[in-house]
Design a protein around this motif. Structure first.
Motif, short mmCIF file in Angstrom:
data_model
loop_
_atom_site.label_atom_id
_atom_site.label_comp_id
_atom_site.label_asym_id
_atom_site.label_seq_id
_atom_site.Cartn_x
_atom_site.Cartn_y
_atom_site.Cartn_z
N ARG A 172 20.45 -4.99 2.04
CA ARG A 172 21.47 -4.59 1.05
C ARG A 172 22.75 -5.34 1.36
NH1 ARG A 172 21.09 0.84 0.27
NH2 ARG A 172 19.63 1.30 1.95
N PHE B 243 17.12 -8.44 -7.95
CA PHE B 243 16.59 -7.08 -7.75
C PHE B 243 15.17 -6.96 -8.31
CE2 PHE B 243 21.05 -6.31 -7.03
CZ PHE B 243 21.03 -5.41 -5.99
N LEU C 295 14.88 -5.93 -1.27
CA LEU C 295 16.27 -5.65 -1.66
C LEU C 295 16.37 -4.21 -2.18
CD1 LEU C 295 19.04 -6.99 -1.84
CD2 LEU C 295 18.45 -7.73 -4.16
N CYS C 296 17.21 -3.39 -1.54
CA CYS C 296 17.34 -1.98 -1.92
C CYS C 296 18.05 -1.87 -3.28
CB CYS C 296 18.15 -1.23 -0.88
SG CYS C 296 17.31 -1.12 0.69
N ALA C 297 17.56 -0.94 -4.10
CA ALA C 297 18.16 -0.74 -5.42
C ALA C 297 19.45 0.06 -5.28
CB ALA C 297 17.18 -0.04 -6.34
N PHE D 2 23.85 -0.65 -5.57
CA PHE D 2 24.90 -1.62 -5.86
C PHE D 2 26.27 -0.94 -5.77
CE2 PHE D 2 24.78 -6.07 -7.28
CZ PHE D 2 26.13 -6.33 -7.31
N LEU E 89 22.47 -4.10 -14.43
CA LEU E 89 21.88 -3.65 -13.16
C LEU E 89 20.85 -2.54 -13.39
CD1 LEU E 89 25.09 -3.70 -10.94
CD2 LEU E 89 23.03 -5.07 -10.57
N HIS F 197 16.55 -2.74 -12.79
CA HIS F 197 15.89 -1.79 -11.89
C HIS F 197 16.25 -0.38 -12.32
CE1 HIS F 197 14.17 -0.03 -8.40
NE2 HIS F 197 13.93 -1.20 -7.83
N MET G 149 18.25 1.98 -9.99
CA MET G 149 19.43 1.44 -9.32
C MET G 149 20.46 2.55 -9.02
SD MET G 149 20.68 -1.48 -8.29
CE MET G 149 19.91 -2.79 -9.23
#
Ligand code: SAH
Ligand code: SF4
Length: 437
Positions: free
Chosen positions: A228, A245, A251-253, A255, A286, A290, A293
Motif C-alpha cells: 500500500r 488496482f 496491492l491493497c484496495a 486509498f 477508484l 475496485h 476500495m
C-alpha cells in the motif's frame, strides 16, 4: 513518516553508536525526542514532555550518582525552531532536523569530545538514506520512505519548510530496502511519501518512474505479499495509479486521498490546486476499478474565512463519499505560512464545534461501513496479540481495518481468513474460518 524516521534513528544508535533501548528513562544516557511541527499542539507537547522527563530523570540520576542524561531534539520542530530550543529548554544539548539525522553518530561524537551544545538543522544536500544502516527490527507491516518534501506550499502547511523540496529516492535503493524487509519477515510493504504520488524516481538505466511504475516494480519482488502507499495528493493523480488496482493482486484496495475541505472557495484559498469535482471524479474512478476500495481522507475545519455554508459543503462531501476512515483537525496557524497572516480567523470555539459535528458525521459513516463487512471473509494480516491475556490476535484487512479475533500466537506475521461477526466504531471482530495455511 515520523515513526519510520524514529526507527531509522534507533537503528543507527544501535549499529553505529552501541546504544540499547530501555523502557526506564532514568537509566537512559541519551533521551531523544523525534518531533512533529504540523500543528501547534504537537509543538507545545514537546516542551511540556521535555520539562517533565528532565525533572524525573535528573533527580533519579543524581540520587544514583549517574552522570546527567544527554537530551536531544530531532524532527520538524527542531528544523523550524533550531537553536531557539536551547533557550526554552537549556538542558537540551543536541538539536537536529529530519534531513540531518544520518549525521547523528558524528554529532554525538563531537558533543562527547567538545561538550557544550550543538544544532545541525540544515537541509542536507546529500541523501541521508545512503548513510543509514539497514532496518534492525522488522514487523509484519514495514514502511519504506520513497519520496520526501513538498513543492505545493498549501497556504496552511509547514511541510515544505521543514522537510524541504520534493525529492524521490532512486528505484534501485527502494527495491534493495524492500528486499531486505521481506527477507526479515515483512509481509506488507507501505510506501511512504508526503505526496507519495508525486514520486518521480530514476532506475539504474536512467528511466524515470512515476509511482504506478514503481509499484509495478516492487510487486515483482518475491515475498511482497501486500502493498500500500500513503499519502496521495488529488492534483498528482493519474489513470495508471487507478488501473494498477486491477492489475496487481498484492496491492491493497485502500486509498488515502486527503481533500481538507468540501468547498471550492476554501480549496482555492488553501491553494490546493484542484476542485471538489476533480476530487470526486478520482473517487468514482477508484471505486469503479475496485468495488471494495476503502477511501480515507484528511480534513481541516476553521480555515480562515470558512463560513457555515463552506462547512456544510464539507459535510455534504462526506455524505457523498462515505469514507471508510478519516483524520480531521481544527486549523492551526503555523509560523511562516501564507494562511498565518490571513484575515477572517475563525474563533476557536466555533472551529471546535465544527470539528465535533464533522467527526460525528465521519464516525457514523465509518461505523456503517464497518458494519457492512459483517458476514464477509476478510484476509487479515496478523500483527500481534490484541491484549495481554485476552487470547485474541489483532491484524489488518486490505482496507486497513483493524480486526480482533481469537487465535494462536503462531499466526503472527501470517495472512489468515477471518469471518467478520461484528462491526464496531474503530474495529471489526470475527472468527477464523479455516486453519492458516
Ligand atoms: N501531503 C498531504 C498531507 C500532509 S500533512 C496532503 O496534501 O494531503 C498531513 C495532514 O495534516 C494534512 O492532510 C492536514 O489535514 C493536516 N494539517 C497540515 N497542516 C495543518 C494545519 N496548519 N492545521 C491543521 N491541520 C493541518
Ligand atoms: Fe503540506 Fe500536503 Fe500541501 Fe504539501 S501538499 S504543502 S505536504 S498539505
Amino acid at each position: 513518516m515520523n515513526e519510520y524516521d524514529a526507527a531509522r534513528i534507533v537503528d543507527q544508535l544501535q549499529v553505529n553508536c552501541g546504544y540499547q533501548q530501555t523502557d526506564h528513562p532514568e537509566q537512559a544516557d541519551l533521551i531523544l525526542f523525534n518531533t512533529c511541527h504540523i500543528r501547534e499542539k504537537a509543538e507545545e507537547k514537546l516542551f511540556s514532555e521535555l520539562g517533565r522527563l528532565h525533572k524525573l530523570v535528573a533527580t533519579a540520576r543524581q540520587q544514583a550518582a549517574l552522570p546527567p542524561a544527554l537530551f536531544a531534539v530531532g524532527g520538524c520542530v527542531a528544523q523550524a525552531t533550531g537553536a531557539e530550543i536551547f533557550r526554552r529548554a537549556p538542558f537540551v544539548r543536541l538539536v537536529f532536523g529530519p534531513q540531518t539525522y544520518h549525521r547523528l553518530p558524528h554529532m554525538l561524537a563531537r558533543l562527547e569530545r567538545e561538550g557544550g551544545q550543538l544544532c545541525d538543522a540544515e537541509i542536507a544536500t546529500e541523501s541521508k538514506f545512503d548513510e543509514l544502516p539497514q532496518s534492525q527490527r522488522v514487523g509484519a507491516i514495514a514502511s519504506v520512505t520513497v519520496q520526501e518534501g513538498c513543492n505545493k506550499f498549501c497556504a496552511f502547511c509547514v511541510v515544505p519548510y521543514t522537510r524541504g523540496r520534493e525529492w524521490s529516492r532512486p528505484v534501485q535503493d527502494i527495491l534493495t530496502e524492500v528486499n531486505h524487509l521481506v527477507q526479515h519477515g515483512a509481509v506488507e510493504i507501505q510506501l511512504l511519501g508526503q505526496n507519495v504520488n508525486a514520486y518521480q524516481g530514476m532506475d539504474s538505466t536512467g528511466l524515470v518512474h512515476d509511482l504506478a511504475l514503481l509499484i509495478r516494480r516492487v510487486a515483482l519482488l518475491p515475498g511482497v505479499q501486500r502493498l500500500r502507499f500513503v499519502t496521495s495528493h488529488p492534483a498528482d493523480m493519474n489513470d495508471d495509479l487507478v488501473e494498477i488496482f486491477a492489475d496487481i493482486p498484492q496491492l491493497c484496495a485502500y486509498f488515502h486521498l486527503p481533500i481538507q475541505s468540501g468547498s471550492d472557495r476554501i480549496l482555492e484559498r488553501m491553494g490546493r490546486g484542484h476542485s471538489r469535482a476533480d476530487y470526486l471524479g478520482w473517487i468514482d474512478k477508484l471505486r469503479a476499478v475496485h468495488p471494495d476500495m476503502a477511501i480515507a481522507s484528511d480534513f481541516i475545519v476553521g480555515f480562515p474565512g470558512e463560513t457555515e455554508a463552506d462547512f456544510q459543503e464539507t459535510l455534504h462531501l462526506v455524505d457523498a463519499v462515505s469514507y471508510d476512515h478519516a483524520y480531521s483537525f481544527c486549523y492551526s496557524p503555523r509560523p511562516g505560512t501564507q494562511a498565518a497572516s490571513m484575515a477572517d480567523a475563525i474563533p476557536a470555539p466555533l472551529s471546535a464545534e465544527r470539528l465535533a459535528r464533522l467527526q460525528e458525521r465521519l464516525n457514523a459513516h465509518q461505523l456503517q461501513r464497518n458494519q457492512q463487512r459483517v458476514g464477509r471473509i476478510e484476509q487479515v494480516l496478523v500483527e500481534g496479540v490484541a491484549k495481554k491475556g485476552s487470547g485474541e490476535l489483532t491484524g489488518r484487512t486490505p482496507g486497513f481495518r483493524k480486526v480482533n479475533f481469537p487465535g494462536p500466537a503462531e499466526w503472527i506475521g501470517r495472512i489468515v481468513p477471518v469471518r467478520i461477526s461484528e462491526g464496531l466504531p474503530n474495529s471489526l471482530r470475527g472468527q477464523w474460518t479455516e486453519p492458516a495455511a
